[in-house]
Design a protein around this motif. Structure first.
Motif, PDB file in Angstrom:
ATOM      1  N   ASP A   1       0.826  -1.203   0.000  1.00  9.03           N
ATOM      2  CA  ASP A   1       0.000   0.000   0.000  1.00  9.03           C
ATOM      3  C   ASP A   1       0.863   1.258   0.000  1.00  9.03           C
ATOM      4  N   GLU A   2       1.934   1.247   0.774  1.00  6.32           N
ATOM      5  CA  GLU A   2       2.838   2.395   0.824  1.00  6.32           C
ATOM      6  C   GLU A   2       3.536   2.600  -0.523  1.00  6.32           C
ATOM      7  N   LEU A   3       3.920   1.474  -1.145  1.00  5.34           N
ATOM      8  CA  LEU A   3       4.581   1.562  -2.445  1.00  5.34           C
ATOM      9  C   LEU A   3       3.613   2.071  -3.507  1.00  5.34           C
ATOM     10  N   ASP A   4       2.365   1.615  -3.452  1.00  3.13           N
ATOM     11  CA  ASP A   4       1.347   2.085  -4.400  1.00  3.13           C
ATOM     12  C   ASP A   4       1.127   3.587  -4.254  1.00  3.13           C
ATOM     13  N   GLU A   5       1.097   4.060  -3.007  1.00  4.82           N
ATOM     14  CA  GLU A   5       0.911   5.493  -2.757  1.00  4.82           C
ATOM     15  C   GLU A   5       2.097   6.292  -3.299  1.00  4.82           C
ATOM     16  N   TYR A   6       3.290   5.768  -3.113  1.00  7.24           N
ATOM     17  CA  TYR A   6       4.497   6.420  -3.622  1.00  7.24           C
ATOM     18  C   TYR A   6       4.454   6.499  -5.151  1.00  7.24           C
ATOM     19  N   GLU A   7       4.032   5.413  -5.792  1.00 10.56           N
ATOM     20  CA  GLU A   7       3.985   5.393  -7.250  1.00 10.56           C
ATOM     21  C   GLU A   7       2.893   6.313  -7.783  1.00 10.56           C
ATOM     22  N   GLN A   8       1.784   6.444  -7.054  1.00  9.33           N
ATOM     23  CA  GLN A   8       0.732   7.358  -7.479  1.00  9.33           C
ATOM     24  C   GLN A   8       1.250   8.791  -7.487  1.00  9.33           C
ATOM     25  N   LYS A   9       2.084   9.122  -6.506  1.00 12.12           N
ATOM     26  CA  LYS A   9       2.671  10.455  -6.461  1.00 12.12           C
ATOM     27  C   LYS A   9       3.620  10.646  -7.651  1.00 12.12           C
ATOM     28  N   LEU A  10       4.408   9.617  -7.958  1.00 15.44           N
ATOM     29  CA  LEU A  10       5.307   9.697  -9.114  1.00 15.44           C
ATOM     30  C   LEU A  10       4.519   9.835 -10.417  1.00 15.44           C
ATOM     31  N   LYS A  11       3.408   9.124 -10.499  1.00 15.10           N
ATOM     32  CA  LYS A  11       2.564   9.188 -11.702  1.00 15.10           C
ATOM     33  C   LYS A  11       2.070  10.604 -11.939  1.00 15.10           C
TER      34      LYS A  11
ATOM     35  N   GLU B   1      -8.394  15.455 -21.804  1.00 11.54           N
ATOM     36  CA  GLU B   1      -8.507  14.445 -20.752  1.00 11.54           C
ATOM     37  C   GLU B   1      -7.329  14.546 -19.777  1.00 11.54           C
ATOM     38  N   VAL B   2      -6.135  14.741 -20.318  1.00 11.48           N
ATOM     39  CA  VAL B   2      -4.947  14.872 -19.475  1.00 11.48           C
ATOM     40  C   VAL B   2      -5.044  16.131 -18.616  1.00 11.48           C
ATOM     41  N   SER B   3      -5.550  17.212 -19.199  1.00  8.27           N
ATOM     42  CA  SER B   3      -5.714  18.459 -18.447  1.00  8.27           C
ATOM     43  C   SER B   3      -6.646  18.266 -17.265  1.00  8.27           C
ATOM     44  N   ASN B   4      -7.777  17.607 -17.503  1.00  6.77           N
ATOM     45  CA  ASN B   4      -8.744  17.360 -16.426  1.00  6.77           C
ATOM     46  C   ASN B   4      -8.131  16.493 -15.333  1.00  6.77           C
ATOM     47  N   SER B   5      -7.384  15.482 -15.747  1.00 11.89           N
ATOM     48  CA  SER B   5      -6.728  14.598 -14.788  1.00 11.89           C
ATOM     49  C   SER B   5      -5.690  15.367 -13.976  1.00 11.89           C
ATOM     50  N   PHE B   6      -4.947  16.234 -14.642  1.00  8.63           N
ATOM     51  CA  PHE B   6      -3.921  17.023 -13.961  1.00  8.63           C
ATOM     52  C   PHE B   6      -4.544  17.965 -12.935  1.00  8.63           C
ATOM     53  N   LEU B   7      -5.600  18.684 -13.331  1.00  7.76           N
ATOM     54  CA  LEU B   7      -6.232  19.649 -12.427  1.00  7.76           C
ATOM     55  C   LEU B   7      -6.838  18.950 -11.215  1.00  7.76           C
ATOM     56  N   LYS B   8      -7.448  17.805 -11.447  1.00 11.91           N
ATOM     57  CA  LYS B   8      -8.008  17.036 -10.342  1.00 11.91           C
ATOM     58  C   LYS B   8      -6.901  16.578  -9.397  1.00 11.91           C
ATOM     59  N   GLY B   9      -5.827  16.043  -9.956  1.00 10.17           N
ATOM     60  CA  GLY B   9      -4.703  15.585  -9.138  1.00 10.17           C
ATOM     61  C   GLY B   9      -4.034  16.726  -8.409  1.00 10.17           C
TER      62      GLY B   9
ATOM     63  N   ILE C   1      -6.056  17.632  -5.338  1.00  3.13           N
ATOM     64  CA  ILE C   1      -5.902  16.608  -4.301  1.00  3.13           C
ATOM     65  C   ILE C   1      -4.553  16.744  -3.619  1.00  3.13           C
ATOM     66  N   MET C   2      -3.488  16.902  -4.420  1.00  5.69           N
ATOM     67  CA  MET C   2      -2.145  17.018  -3.867  1.00  5.69           C
ATOM     68  C   MET C   2      -2.007  18.283  -3.023  1.00  5.69           C
ATOM     69  N   SER C   3      -2.604  19.383  -3.484  1.00  7.13           N
ATOM     70  CA  SER C   3      -2.525  20.637  -2.746  1.00  7.13           C
ATOM     71  C   SER C   3      -3.228  20.524  -1.398  1.00  7.13           C
ATOM     72  N   ASN C   4      -4.392  19.909  -1.410  1.00 13.06           N
ATOM     73  CA  ASN C   4      -5.174  19.774  -0.181  1.00 13.06           C
ATOM     74  C   ASN C   4      -4.500  18.860   0.842  1.00 13.06           C
ATOM     75  N   SER C   5      -3.728  17.902   0.338  1.00 15.58           N
ATOM     76  CA  SER C   5      -3.071  16.952   1.255  1.00 15.58           C
ATOM     77  C   SER C   5      -1.665  17.415   1.644  1.00 15.58           C
ATOM     78  N   LEU C   6      -1.295  18.634   1.140  1.00 19.70           N
ATOM     79  CA  LEU C   6       0.020  19.214   1.412  1.00 19.70           C
ATOM     80  C   LEU C   6       1.160  18.411   0.796  1.00 19.70           C
ATOM     81  N   SER C   7       0.822  17.484  -0.119  1.00 15.82           N
ATOM     82  CA  SER C   7       1.859  16.662  -0.736  1.00 15.82           C
ATOM     83  C   SER C   7       2.797  17.478  -1.609  1.00 15.82           C
TER      84      SER C   7
END
Length: 200
Positions: A140-150, A178-186, A189-195
């Motif tokens: 689970d930790e590795l998946d979370e790390y890879e999601q951040k890299l993605k 589609e990529v733009s929408n995915s980027f803005l959504k991500g 999420i990243m901003s809200n989680s302080l990532s």
């Protein structure tokens, strides 16, 4: 061996000013995305904010670390293609490695075109590499790390697709939306989680 080499490189410090700031290379990718005309001002602005959010470090960055840029001489790994050598946070190297070693093999024939390997081989190599590099054993930790890299890999993926000769223009317009929408959504999420403030 690749992972151990990169860990060593990412702990090698330089005096300020000896090598350029690696974020500059990422801003060049943002320039390509902006000049393509396929992305909105909001997307480009947030793309640059993402790059600027990466902390400065005075440790070595190769800039294009993947199997095709590593040769073996006398059983020693030798790095080639040193054009983008700089200093910075390790995420700058890892986002590019993820793009080539994890995302490219998801396209038919992608791995062979970039590295000469099969898709299956390159994906297996990535799995071994990232576990060794991070030392993370929990799935689970590795998946979370890879999601951040993605997410961070979009810095290169977004402009990269705009100059692909393999994508028809009408498909490219749809894809970049589609990529733009995915980027803005991500990004939200990243901003809200302080990532964005804590990359690793």
């Amino acid at each position: 061996r690749m992972a151990k080499l990169l860990v060593k490189l990412h702990s090698t410090k330089f005096e300020n000013g000896v090598l350029p700031d690696g974020r500059g290379n990422l801003h060049m990718w943002a320039n390509i995305a902006e000049q393509s005309g396929y992305y909105s001002d909001e997307v480009i602005s947030k793309l640059r904010n993402l790059i600027n959010s990466i902390p400065y470090r005075n440790t070595f960055i190769h800039g294009d670390f993947h199997p095709s840029n590593i040769m073996v001489m006398n059983d020693e790994l030798i790095l080639i293609d040193m054009t983008d050598v700089s200093v910075g946070d390790p995420i700058i190297d890892l986002l590019g490695s993820y793009q080539i070693m994890k995302l490219v093999p998801q396209r038919p024939g992608g791995a062979e075109r970039y590295t000469g390997m099969s898709n299956e081989m390159l994906l297996k190599l990535w799995s071994l590499f990232i576990k060794e590099y991070t030392g993370i054993t929990n799935k689970d930790e590795l998946d979370e790390y890879e999601q951040k890299l993605k997410f961070y890999a979009l810095i290169r993926s977004m402009p990269g697709i705009t100059f692909s000769e393999l994508i028809p223009k009408e498909v490219l317009i749809k894809l970049t939306k589609e990529v733009s929408n995915s980027f803005l959504k991500g990004y939200d999420i990243m901003s809200n989680s302080l990532s964005l403030k804590k990359v690793k």
